[in-house]
Scaffold this active site. Sequence first.
Site, PDB file in Angstrom:
ATOM      1  N   CYS A 103      13.945  -4.954  -4.335  1.00 21.04           N
ATOM      2  CA  CYS A 103      14.736  -4.175  -5.285  1.00 21.04           C
ATOM      3  C   CYS A 103      13.881  -3.171  -6.047  1.00 21.04           C
ATOM      4  CB  CYS A 103      15.467  -5.116  -6.231  1.00 21.04           C
ATOM      5  SG  CYS A 103      16.585  -6.182  -5.344  1.00 21.04           S
TER       6      CYS A 103
ATOM      7  N   ARG B 153       0.792  -1.232   0.000  1.00 27.62           N
ATOM      8  CA  ARG B 153       0.000   0.000   0.000  1.00 27.62           C
ATOM      9  C   ARG B 153       0.831   1.293   0.000  1.00 27.62           C
ATOM     10  NH1 ARG B 153      -3.001   1.266   3.621  1.00 27.62           N
ATOM     11  NH2 ARG B 153      -4.663   2.226   2.419  1.00 27.62           N
TER      12      ARG B 153
ATOM     13  N   TYR C 297      -0.113   3.447  -3.233  1.00 27.41           N
ATOM     14  CA  TYR C 297      -0.772   4.750  -3.145  1.00 27.41           C
ATOM     15  C   TYR C 297      -0.351   5.573  -1.931  1.00 27.41           C
ATOM     16  CZ  TYR C 297      -4.329   1.045  -2.225  1.00 27.41           C
ATOM     17  OH  TYR C 297      -4.990  -0.107  -1.903  1.00 27.41           O
TER      18      TYR C 297
END
Length: 415
Positions: free
Chosen positions: A344, A313, A317
């Site tokens: 990475c 998350r 966003y």
Amino acid sequence: MSELMIGEIPVSQLVAKYQTPLYVYDEKKLEDTIKAFKQGFQSDHFKTKILYASKAFQTVEMLKLIEKYDLGLDVVSGGETYTALRAEFPVEEIYFHGNNKTPDELRFAIENGLNHFIADNEMEVELLDALSQEYNKKIHVMIRLNVGIEAHTHEYIVTAHIDSKFGMLYESEACQKALNIIQDSEQLLLEGFHAHIGSQIFEMSAWLAEIDKLVSYLQDFDDVLSLNLGGGFGIRYTENDAPLPIEKSVQELVSYTEEALKKQGQTIQQLMIEPGRSIVGEAGTTLYTVGFIKETPHKKYYFVDGGMTDNIRPALYQAEYTCDLATKLQSEKSEKVTVAGKMCESGDVVIQETYLPVAESGDILAVYATGAYGYSMSSNYNRALTPAVVFVKDGVSKIVVRRQSYTDLLRSEVL
Ligand SMILES: *Cc1c(COP(=O)(O)O)cnc(C)c1O
């Protein structure tokens, strides 16, 4: 107490037993939240039903808990349906959502006895009609409407987003055609209307505007239908979030609906809501182990042994979280740090900026309110292993999902 306890267990004990990263769910908190929803969401005028939107966190154990409290269930895919069936969730209590359910998914659901479908568009209603005839089964259809209200946190927009991929505008030709198909069908029954206006909603007024819209559409119907208000109840991730008190706000949804109906001289069969995040979010905590600590010219990093693979998350966003060094709760938070994961990707950050005590490699870092859309959005990127999930209550922990092993990674490969 300088150490974090969850379900009356010191987290260092959980880490010793299950390692990190680890998803820990406080079962009592889950139950208290469910009880608050149930307590508030009741009416003397119509039936009420709370559906758990299981995409937020779906495991067999969680579904058993949902069933224990007599909640219904939302699923959005064949896979979620399969899990619900394996959990022996009562099929008549399952509602199938989604804007592009495949014919295979619909067949699978119908063959297994599901008979509540939330139809997103006209083509889906056509397909449901054909399948209901083929299987000679009655199917309850709710029409997902786009009510032109989009709510997020402290604002909502009216007449926004008419081009959403979800739902139909009631006035549209597609919607009227869908309603006609249901009306003319032998097997399809119009159960009512559904809308879902957003996520992390903190404003009662957005819900009330949605209710006004949905109730207004009922004028065109003599039948007594049901309404489903969707999910989206906000939770507290950081101090900037001020969630509505659950019991009181769902009570208000009921009473406002009762009044709106009364004004219009109408009744409904049932009122539904579909909370997901708000049931599981704050009950979940992710435990990590701090690894390397690194200073750059302008930043100090605490690296943890997970990241975007167990909680995407923040990367997806810019979601914000709070955290603690779980065995140093009393220590002064003297360090301004970024908590970053081990994957990475530069965007693999757990918390962009926070204050924590001086950490040592090996310290346990707890990130709060990770119970929703963490495990369910987890991935094997970098061939990271999906962490274990444990439920804790009254000093007892139980493993619900075991940690993946390397062999799990190759399970689907044709060698
Ligand atoms: C995602 C979703 C929910 C649950 O939303 P939360 O924000 O988790 O409460 C409910 N209904 C529908 C249709 C959804 O897509």
